[in-house]
Scaffold this motif. Structure first.
Motif, PDB file in Angstrom:
ATOM      1  N   LEU A   1       2.519   8.964 -21.154  1.00  0.00           N
ATOM      2  CA  LEU A   1       2.509   9.085 -19.691  1.00  0.00           C
ATOM      3  C   LEU A   1       1.291   8.400 -19.086  1.00  0.00           C
ATOM      4  O   LEU A   1       1.385   7.730 -18.048  1.00  0.00           O
ATOM      5  CB  LEU A   1       2.524  10.558 -19.291  1.00  0.00           C
ATOM      6  N   ASP A   2       0.157   8.549 -19.743  1.00  0.00           N
ATOM      7  CA  ASP A   2      -1.080   8.011 -19.183  1.00  0.00           C
ATOM      8  C   ASP A   2      -1.070   6.486 -19.178  1.00  0.00           C
ATOM      9  O   ASP A   2      -1.459   5.863 -18.186  1.00  0.00           O
ATOM     10  CB  ASP A   2      -2.272   8.517 -20.003  1.00  0.00           C
ATOM     11  N   ALA A   3      -0.614   5.882 -20.268  1.00  0.00           N
ATOM     12  CA  ALA A   3      -0.658   4.425 -20.369  1.00  0.00           C
ATOM     13  C   ALA A   3       0.404   3.741 -19.518  1.00  0.00           C
ATOM     14  O   ALA A   3       0.198   2.604 -19.082  1.00  0.00           O
ATOM     15  CB  ALA A   3      -0.490   4.006 -21.835  1.00  0.00           C
ATOM     16  N   THR A   4       1.508   4.409 -19.266  1.00  0.00           N
ATOM     17  CA  THR A   4       2.594   3.777 -18.510  1.00  0.00           C
ATOM     18  C   THR A   4       2.520   4.112 -17.026  1.00  0.00           C
ATOM     19  O   THR A   4       2.248   3.245 -16.190  1.00  0.00           O
ATOM     20  CB  THR A   4       3.955   4.203 -19.086  1.00  0.00           C
ATOM     21  N   ILE A   5       2.751   5.363 -16.697  1.00  0.00           N
ATOM     22  CA  ILE A   5       2.851   5.759 -15.281  1.00  0.00           C
ATOM     23  C   ILE A   5       1.482   5.812 -14.608  1.00  0.00           C
ATOM     24  O   ILE A   5       1.282   5.261 -13.528  1.00  0.00           O
ATOM     25  CB  ILE A   5       3.567   7.112 -15.164  1.00  0.00           C
ATOM     26  N   VAL A   6       0.528   6.468 -15.263  1.00  0.00           N
ATOM     27  CA  VAL A   6      -0.762   6.708 -14.606  1.00  0.00           C
ATOM     28  C   VAL A   6      -1.598   5.435 -14.554  1.00  0.00           C
ATOM     29  O   VAL A   6      -1.987   4.972 -13.476  1.00  0.00           O
ATOM     30  CB  VAL A   6      -1.527   7.844 -15.317  1.00  0.00           C
ATOM     31  N   ARG A   7      -1.889   4.822 -15.704  1.00  0.00           N
ATOM     32  CA  ARG A   7      -2.763   3.636 -15.710  1.00  0.00           C
ATOM     33  C   ARG A   7      -2.010   2.365 -15.332  1.00  0.00           C
ATOM     34  O   ARG A   7      -2.579   1.483 -14.697  1.00  0.00           O
ATOM     35  CB  ARG A   7      -3.418   3.462 -17.077  1.00  0.00           C
ATOM     36  N   GLY A   8      -0.755   2.273 -15.752  1.00  0.00           N
ATOM     37  CA  GLY A   8      -0.016   1.051 -15.475  1.00  0.00           C
ATOM     38  C   GLY A   8       0.513   0.943 -14.060  1.00  0.00           C
ATOM     39  O   GLY A   8       0.746  -0.161 -13.560  1.00  0.00           O
ATOM     40  N   VAL A   9       0.723   2.085 -13.389  1.00  0.00           N
ATOM     41  CA  VAL A   9       1.301   2.077 -12.044  1.00  0.00           C
ATOM     42  C   VAL A   9       0.340   2.657 -11.013  1.00  0.00           C
ATOM     43  O   VAL A   9      -0.013   2.006 -10.018  1.00  0.00           O
ATOM     44  CB  VAL A   9       2.641   2.849 -12.018  1.00  0.00           C
ATOM     45  N   LEU A  10      -0.104   3.900 -11.237  1.00  0.00           N
ATOM     46  CA  LEU A  10      -0.910   4.583 -10.220  1.00  0.00           C
ATOM     47  C   LEU A  10      -2.280   3.941 -10.021  1.00  0.00           C
ATOM     48  O   LEU A  10      -2.753   3.815  -8.886  1.00  0.00           O
ATOM     49  CB  LEU A  10      -1.074   6.059 -10.594  1.00  0.00           C
ATOM     50  N   THR A  11      -2.932   3.557 -11.111  1.00  0.00           N
ATOM     51  CA  THR A  11      -4.283   3.001 -10.978  1.00  0.00           C
ATOM     52  C   THR A  11      -4.323   1.752 -10.107  1.00  0.00           C
ATOM     53  O   THR A  11      -5.048   1.708  -9.109  1.00  0.00           O
ATOM     54  CB  THR A  11      -4.885   2.716 -12.366  1.00  0.00           C
ATOM     55  N   PRO A  12      -3.568   0.688 -10.405  1.00  0.00           N
ATOM     56  CA  PRO A  12      -3.621  -0.499  -9.535  1.00  0.00           C
ATOM     57  C   PRO A  12      -3.053  -0.224  -8.143  1.00  0.00           C
ATOM     58  O   PRO A  12      -3.543  -0.794  -7.160  1.00  0.00           O
ATOM     59  CB  PRO A  12      -2.783  -1.533 -10.293  1.00  0.00           C
ATOM     60  N   ALA A  13      -2.034   0.633  -8.054  1.00  0.00           N
ATOM     61  CA  ALA A  13      -1.447   0.917  -6.744  1.00  0.00           C
ATOM     62  C   ALA A  13      -2.455   1.615  -5.825  1.00  0.00           C
ATOM     63  O   ALA A  13      -2.583   1.269  -4.644  1.00  0.00           O
ATOM     64  CB  ALA A  13      -0.201   1.774  -6.905  1.00  0.00           C
ATOM     65  N   LEU A  14      -3.184   2.572  -6.373  1.00  0.00           N
ATOM     66  CA  LEU A  14      -4.163   3.294  -5.556  1.00  0.00           C
ATOM     67  C   LEU A  14      -5.354   2.412  -5.193  1.00  0.00           C
ATOM     68  O   LEU A  14      -5.897   2.521  -4.095  1.00  0.00           O
ATOM     69  CB  LEU A  14      -4.633   4.547  -6.298  1.00  0.00           C
ATOM     70  N   VAL A  15      -5.762   1.556  -6.127  1.00  0.00           N
ATOM     71  CA  VAL A  15      -6.853   0.625  -5.815  1.00  0.00           C
ATOM     72  C   VAL A  15      -6.443  -0.278  -4.649  1.00  0.00           C
ATOM     73  O   VAL A  15      -7.210  -0.486  -3.693  1.00  0.00           O
ATOM     74  CB  VAL A  15      -7.226  -0.219  -7.047  1.00  0.00           C
ATOM     75  N   ALA A  16      -5.227  -0.810  -4.704  1.00  0.00           N
ATOM     76  CA  ALA A  16      -4.756  -1.669  -3.618  1.00  0.00           C
ATOM     77  C   ALA A  16      -4.606  -0.890  -2.313  1.00  0.00           C
ATOM     78  O   ALA A  16      -4.887  -1.407  -1.225  1.00  0.00           O
ATOM     79  CB  ALA A  16      -3.417  -2.298  -4.012  1.00  0.00           C
ATOM     80  N   TRP A  17      -4.179   0.350  -2.413  1.00  0.00           N
ATOM     81  CA  TRP A  17      -3.950   1.168  -1.220  1.00  0.00           C
ATOM     82  C   TRP A  17      -5.266   1.501  -0.507  1.00  0.00           C
ATOM     83  O   TRP A  17      -5.369   1.416   0.713  1.00  0.00           O
ATOM     84  CB  TRP A  17      -3.213   2.447  -1.612  1.00  0.00           C
ATOM     85  N   PHE A  18      -6.298   1.884  -1.279  1.00  0.00           N
ATOM     86  CA  PHE A  18      -7.561   2.283  -0.674  1.00  0.00           C
ATOM     87  C   PHE A  18      -8.376   1.087  -0.169  1.00  0.00           C
ATOM     88  O   PHE A  18      -9.289   1.261   0.637  1.00  0.00           O
ATOM     89  CB  PHE A  18      -8.387   3.106  -1.662  1.00  0.00           C
ATOM     90  N   GLY A  19      -8.080  -0.096  -0.661  1.00  0.00           N
ATOM     91  CA  GLY A  19      -8.721  -1.288  -0.137  1.00  0.00           C
ATOM     92  C   GLY A  19     -10.232  -1.251  -0.233  1.00  0.00           C
ATOM     93  O   GLY A  19     -10.813  -1.006  -1.290  1.00  0.00           O
ATOM     94  N   ARG A  20     -10.890  -1.505   0.895  1.00  0.00           N
ATOM     95  CA  ARG A  20     -12.352  -1.605   0.903  1.00  0.00           C
ATOM     96  C   ARG A  20     -13.047  -0.291   0.542  1.00  0.00           C
ATOM     97  O   ARG A  20     -14.209  -0.294   0.128  1.00  0.00           O
ATOM     98  CB  ARG A  20     -12.832  -2.077   2.270  1.00  0.00           C
ATOM     99  N   LEU A  21     -12.351   0.842   0.693  1.00  0.00           N
ATOM    100  CA  LEU A  21     -12.970   2.128   0.361  1.00  0.00           C
ATOM    101  C   LEU A  21     -13.329   2.219  -1.125  1.00  0.00           C
ATOM    102  O   LEU A  21     -14.234   2.967  -1.500  1.00  0.00           O
ATOM    103  CB  LEU A  21     -12.035   3.278   0.726  1.00  0.00           C
ATOM    104  N   ASN A  22     -12.618   1.468  -1.962  1.00  0.00           N
ATOM    105  CA  ASN A  22     -12.930   1.480  -3.396  1.00  0.00           C
ATOM    106  C   ASN A  22     -14.367   1.070  -3.677  1.00  0.00           C
ATOM    107  O   ASN A  22     -14.978   1.535  -4.643  1.00  0.00           O
ATOM    108  CB  ASN A  22     -12.001   0.522  -4.153  1.00  0.00           C
ATOM    109  N   TRP A  23     -14.893   0.187  -2.859  1.00  0.00           N
ATOM    110  CA  TRP A  23     -16.170  -0.457  -3.171  1.00  0.00           C
ATOM    111  C   TRP A  23     -17.336   0.102  -2.379  1.00  0.00           C
ATOM    112  O   TRP A  23     -18.429  -0.462  -2.419  1.00  0.00           O
ATOM    113  CB  TRP A  23     -16.053  -1.963  -2.928  1.00  0.00           C
ATOM    114  N   TRP A  24     -17.095   1.223  -1.679  1.00  0.00           N
ATOM    115  CA  TRP A  24     -18.216   1.800  -0.922  1.00  0.00           C
ATOM    116  C   TRP A  24     -19.239   2.374  -1.877  1.00  0.00           C
ATOM    117  O   TRP A  24     -18.933   3.123  -2.793  1.00  0.00           O
ATOM    118  CB  TRP A  24     -17.710   2.894   0.025  1.00  0.00           C
ATOM    119  N   TRP A  25     -20.473   1.984  -1.632  1.00  0.00           N
ATOM    120  CA  TRP A  25     -21.592   2.441  -2.457  1.00  0.00           C
ATOM    121  C   TRP A  25     -22.814   2.557  -1.562  1.00  0.00           C
ATOM    122  O   TRP A  25     -23.079   1.643  -0.776  1.00  0.00           O
ATOM    123  CB  TRP A  25     -21.844   1.463  -3.598  1.00  0.00           C
ATOM    124  N   PRO A  26     -23.511   3.672  -1.614  1.00  0.00           N
ATOM    125  CA  PRO A  26     -24.664   3.846  -0.729  1.00  0.00           C
ATOM    126  C   PRO A  26     -25.633   2.674  -0.804  1.00  0.00           C
ATOM    127  O   PRO A  26     -26.055   2.268  -1.872  1.00  0.00           O
ATOM    128  CB  PRO A  26     -25.302   5.134  -1.230  1.00  0.00           C
TER     129      PRO A  26
END
Length: 252
Positions: free
Chosen positions: A221-246
């Motif tokens: 489940l982790d290698a297919t659905i979670v890392r293969g689908v959710l990880t890149p999808a969420l990174v693309a969805w959050f956009g610039r928020l991914n890279w916020w760093w104080p």
């Protein structure tokens, strides 16, 4: 209780004390069995005696293993958050990784319960009857394996996406490029582990089968659905928020 017996003969007695054997009508691992064990131990303590045997030992083992699990989980979360935040220079990505781990491990637990506790597919998949309960050490042992492995996969993918973003790509392009570079590595590693755990499930011991099932399902489940689908999808969805760093002003 199913029955209570007391062996005869003076060898089983010490003064006014005598060994008594109590048989439970339910599995000590079930909620009803645990309640019965607690009641027997309380009654024995009131009578000035003690309870031994595998059921009592298992109850003590659960208390020893899981007694401070809340603090252990909190420490794991904090350490993971700090290390990932420093490695990825992001506040959001470590939080997302931990949430995805919860989803992955929770799904593995759920399917294991469905197979081995509720009995859906145990006979067909493993040629064995469902145990009706999950062995007490399996959840914690499986968590240790799955948390470390899934976090490794997450770090492989996210670190590559971070590199692509730092090289000047947009978030969407960085997610695509990062997954294209790391996807084969993660999939190959997960497949090897999945097959290894499937092989482990052939051991003719129910506890080992339950443990191997949890690990195999969790990795798949982790290698297919979670890392293969959710990880890149969420990174693309959050956009610039991914890279916020104080203290950082460069976001895309």
């Amino acid at each position: 209780m199913a029955a209570v017996t007391a062996p005869g003969g003076e060898a089983w007695k010490r003064g006014e004390q005598q060994i008594v054997t109590a048989f439970l009508s339910t599995d000590p691992s079930t909620p009803e069995g645990k309640d019965t064990v607690e009641q027997v131990r309380a009654a024995a303590e009131n009578a000035g005696t003690v309870v031994g045997g595998s059921a009592a030992e298992d109850a003590d083992a659960v208390s020893a293993i899981c007694g401070n699990i809340g603090w252990v989980l909190l420490l794991v979360v904090l350490v993971t958050m700090v290390l990932l935040a420093i490695a990825l220079r992001s506040v959001l990505l470590p939080i997302k990784a931990l949430v995805q781990n919860v989803v992955s491990i929770g799904a593995a637990y759920g399917l294991t319960v469905l197979i081995w506790q509720d009995g859906f597919g145990a006979e067909a998949l493993f040629g064995a009857e469902a145990s009706g309960a999950i062995t007490f050490w399996v959840p914690l042992a499986a968590f240790s394996f799955l948390f470390g492995l899934s976090m490794d996969y997450e770090l492989f993918i996210l670190s590559r996406i971070r590199e692509e973003h730092d090289a000047g790509r947009s978030t969407d392009d960085a997610a695509i490029a990062g997954l294209s570079y790391t996807g084969r590595l993660v999939s190959s590693a997960a497949l090897i582990l999945f097959l290894a755990f499937i092989a482990l499930s052939t051991v003719p011991v129910i506890d080992v089968k339950i443990f191997a099932t949890t690990l195999a399902v969790g990795i798949a489940l982790d290698a297919t659905i979670v890392r293969g689908v959710l990880t890149p999808a969420l990174v693309a969805w959050f956009g610039r928020l991914n890279w916020w760093w104080p203290g950082s002003s460069r976001h895309r």
